[in-house]
Structure formats: structure tokens, C-alpha cells
Motif scaffolding. Sequence first.
Motif, PDB file in Angstrom:
ATOM      1  N   GLU A 267     -12.464  -0.842 -21.539  1.00  0.00           N
ATOM      2  CA  GLU A 267     -11.915  -0.025 -20.448  1.00  0.00           C
ATOM      3  C   GLU A 267     -12.995   0.329 -19.424  1.00  0.00           C
ATOM      4  OE1 GLU A 267     -10.160   3.272 -22.443  1.00  0.00           O
ATOM      5  OE2 GLU A 267      -8.255   2.216 -22.862  1.00  0.00           O
TER       6      GLU A 267
ATOM      7  N   ASP B 290      -9.166  -7.204 -18.593  1.00  0.00           N
ATOM      8  CA  ASP B 290      -7.932  -6.439 -18.851  1.00  0.00           C
ATOM      9  C   ASP B 290      -7.238  -6.951 -20.112  1.00  0.00           C
ATOM     10  OD1 ASP B 290      -8.386  -4.863 -16.658  1.00  0.00           O
ATOM     11  OD2 ASP B 290      -7.030  -5.974 -15.328  1.00  0.00           O
ATOM     12  N   GLN B 291      -7.210  -8.275 -20.250  1.00  0.00           N
ATOM     13  CA  GLN B 291      -6.591  -8.857 -21.439  1.00  0.00           C
ATOM     14  C   GLN B 291      -7.379  -8.478 -22.700  1.00  0.00           C
ATOM     15  OE1 GLN B 291      -6.164 -13.087 -21.191  1.00  0.00           O
ATOM     16  NE2 GLN B 291      -5.180 -13.276 -23.187  1.00  0.00           N
TER      17      GLN B 291
ATOM     18  N   GLN C 184     -13.005  -3.135 -11.309  1.00  0.00           N
ATOM     19  CA  GLN C 184     -12.091  -2.685 -10.263  1.00  0.00           C
ATOM     20  C   GLN C 184     -12.870  -2.244  -9.036  1.00  0.00           C
ATOM     21  OE1 GLN C 184      -8.844  -2.881 -10.052  1.00  0.00           O
ATOM     22  NE2 GLN C 184      -8.756  -1.844  -8.059  1.00  0.00           N
TER      23      GLN C 184
ATOM     24  N   ALA D 299     -13.598  -2.728 -17.350  1.00  0.00           N
ATOM     25  CA  ALA D 299     -12.461  -2.951 -16.460  1.00  0.00           C
ATOM     26  C   ALA D 299     -12.534  -2.034 -15.242  1.00  0.00           C
ATOM     27  CB  ALA D 299     -11.155  -2.735 -17.204  1.00  0.00           C
TER      28      ALA D 299
ATOM     29  N   GLN E  35     -11.791  -9.805 -13.986  1.00  0.00           N
ATOM     30  CA  GLN E  35     -11.022  -8.587 -14.241  1.00  0.00           C
ATOM     31  C   GLN E  35      -9.778  -8.902 -15.072  1.00  0.00           C
ATOM     32  OE1 GLN E  35      -9.394  -6.636 -10.778  1.00  0.00           O
ATOM     33  NE2 GLN E  35      -9.349  -4.650 -11.806  1.00  0.00           N
ATOM     34  N   GLN E  36      -9.144 -10.015 -14.764  1.00  0.00           N
ATOM     35  CA  GLN E  36      -7.959 -10.398 -15.536  1.00  0.00           C
ATOM     36  C   GLN E  36      -8.315 -10.629 -17.007  1.00  0.00           C
ATOM     37  OE1 GLN E  36      -6.055 -13.920 -14.054  1.00  0.00           O
ATOM     38  NE2 GLN E  36      -4.331 -13.772 -15.469  1.00  0.00           N
TER      39      GLN E  36
ATOM     40  N   ALA F  53      -9.211  -5.800 -23.066  1.00  0.00           N
ATOM     41  CA  ALA F  53      -8.997  -4.374 -23.335  1.00  0.00           C
ATOM     42  C   ALA F  53      -7.673  -4.145 -24.039  1.00  0.00           C
ATOM     43  CB  ALA F  53      -9.047  -3.602 -22.012  1.00  0.00           C
ATOM     44  N   GLN F  54      -6.638  -4.878 -23.632  1.00  0.00           N
ATOM     45  CA  GLN F  54      -5.336  -4.728 -24.279  1.00  0.00           C
ATOM     46  C   GLN F  54      -5.404  -5.198 -25.736  1.00  0.00           C
ATOM     47  OE1 GLN F  54      -2.579  -3.212 -22.997  1.00  0.00           O
ATOM     48  NE2 GLN F  54      -1.823  -3.404 -25.101  1.00  0.00           N
TER      49      GLN F  54
END
Length: 436
Positions: free
Chosen positions: A175, A151-152, A182, A178, A147-148, A154-155
Motif C-alpha cells: 500500500e 495495485d495487484q 500514485q 502504491a 502502479q497496476q 497489494a490486493q
Amino acid sequence: MQAWQGALQQSPDLAVARAAREAGAARAEQASALWRPTVALQAGVSYAGSESNIRGASFTAPGLGSASGVAFDTSVSGGAATQATLAIRQPLFSRERSARAEALEQAAQAAEYEWAQAEQEAMLRTAEVYFAAALAAERLRLVERQQQAVDQAAQQARDRFRLGDRPVTDVHEAESRAAGLQAERVAAQTQLELARQALSDMTGQPVTDEPVHLPGELAREALSTLPDWLARAEQRNPMLMRAQTHWRTAQAQSRATGSALSPTVDAVAQIGRERWAGDGASGSASQASRQHAVGLQITVPLYTGGMRSAQAAEARALVDQARAELDRARLQVAQQTRAAWLDLAVGHHQTSALKAAREASLARLDATRVGLQAGDRTTLDLLNAENDAASAELALSEARVRLISRRLTLAALAGELDDTALQQANAQLQPSATRR
């Protein structure tokens, strides 16, 4: 080992088996007591009467001459009566007593086998629950790591979309992945809490966040041949040994009732005294008698209304049943031993293959990251590579757990699972940071 020490004190199944073992030890003493002498004292007091009439007796006494046709009358119409008897009996021969003694001895031995089986099953169950908690923690760790990374990614996709370097579909894919991770994280957290609670219930230890360990790189051990393991299981498997004791008990019972006549011989000794005292037809009166005897007593059942023949038929059927149960247990143990051995025989090859797959997935992940920076790979490629790497690492941990579990299972089938075997498995465990 800490989990096992807790389960050893906490497990209700072990508490039941421990009590049965103590009862079995008492049965062995009962078997010995069946052939020891018994001593019984019987005494009583009552309000009773007694009357005796003797006619036609002959009487002779010094200085009184002799007389014929003498009558003696004694009576105690009501008074205190006391009696006491001390009897000793020593069994010498009895088929039924021999069968009962053997049955008690076999029951004591069966209790030992039952305890051994319960202890080994508790060890396996402890390892199973422990590894379930460890794998749940590992699954959560991998999901959080994935997930980390997502998330990175996705950013980065959003940033590069603003610069016009990436399409909006990369943002949506990142997204979406992600959000899915979750949900996986929540499910993994719930599974971990349930697994830790199950471990706490088994061991009696409080639920903590203390990490549990998984196997690291497993050294390949020389594995004895399958016929050797089958022979060891045949000789020492507790379930098989208990089935054999039931068969021998049934055989003893059949021998006890197989004969039409089954006499019992006892050596007996007895001494007794009876006394009446009170008022009689001629005034105050008392009577007293003493008896003693030493000898042999033989009892032969001549007719029991068909009970003995019915018991003999039942005993023969129970022998057949016990023999069939023994054959079934032998077949079951052989099948389980063969399956565990084959799993171990191929287990190292499987773990080696999964280790290579993990290394390949990690290399692919690194290459995909570089390719994404260079524009040769898409965000979706990176997300898939992250997922494949996490799946490969989890699969390798599960395979190593299965390998250790099969080692313990094979040892249990051969009746060799003990603290030493558990310590050897415990030595293979490592924190996640040091595993390879």
C-alpha cells in the motif's frame, strides 16, 4: 519530420535568420553596385539676381571696326533662375571602396552561414523537444504499468493476509508503494503535459494525445575516425565559417586604411546649364551659360586631423580581435566534435549493456513472481523487481535517445545536418508496442 516541418514555419529564431539571409543577399548586390557608374541629375529654380562688370575689354566686330577700353555691364536685379546638371561618375580606383565591397560580400556570405547554423540549431532543438515529450510519455506509461502491478500485488497481499498466509507488513509495504506510485504518476502526467505544450509551441501544432515514438533497436553504423570528423568540422562548420568571414573582412578594412595616402580615381562626365531672366539696370535682361566636361578626378587625402591614423590603428586591433575569435571558435568546435564522437564511439556499448540489464531485470521480475507464489519471495522483493524493471526500460530508452541525438549533433558540427540526416533519424523511431 512532422514536428520539424512545423518548426520550420513557426520558429521565431528561424524567422530572424531567414530575414537576415535575405538582407545578406541584398548586400552582395550592393558590393557589385559600388563599382558601377552613378548618374545624377540635379535641377533647381529660384528667385535670384546677377550682376557683372567688365572694364578694359577689347571689342572687334565685322563692319564695326575695333575698340579698346570697352566696358560691359549686365545685371539682373531680380528674376527667375534655373539650373540643371547631369553628372556621370565611374569609380576606377579606391582602397576604401574595395574594402567596403569586400566587407559587403563577406557579410552576404556570413548571412548564409548564419542561416545554416540557425537551421541546424532549430533541427537539434526540435529533436530535443520531441524526445523530451516522447520520454515523458514513456515515463508515464511505465509508472502506470508499475502502479497496476503494485495495485495487484497489494490486493493479493491483503487476500493472503486474511488467509493467514502473509504478514501484515506485506500489506503495508504494498500500500505504501502504491501511494508513492500514485504521486509519481501525477508528477509524470504534469511533466508530459508541459513537454507536449513545449512541442506545440515550437511546431505550431495543437496539443494532442497522439503518441510520439522513441528509438527501437539501433543498428550499429560504421563511424569515421575522429581526425576525419575534425577535418570535416574545420571545413564546413557554419559557426567557424562565419568567424572566418569576419576575419577576412577585418583584414580588408586594415588594408584600406593601412596606407598613409589612399587616393581615389574616378572618371567623370558632366553637362550643365544655368539661366537668369528678369529686370536689370538697363531694362529686361537675361544671362545663360552652358558647361560640359569629361576627364579624370584624383582625390588624395593629405591631412585628416589624425582620423586616418586612428582608423588604421583601430583596423589593426580589429584584425587581432577577429583572429582571436576565429581561434576560439576553432577550439570550441574541435572540443564539441571530439565529445560528440566519443559519445557515439561508446554509445552502442552502453545501449547493449542497458539492453542486457533490461532483459535481466525482466527475467528477475518473472522469477520473483513465481517465487512469491511459491512462498520463496516476499511482496517487497516483487515490488523492488517491478521498480528495477521499469527503471531499466526507461534507462535504455534514454540511452537510445542520447545516441540518436549525438548523431545529429555530430552531423551539425560538421555542417552536414539536413533533412536527409533528420529522415534517417526519423526512420529509427518506433511505437512503444513494437520496440525491443
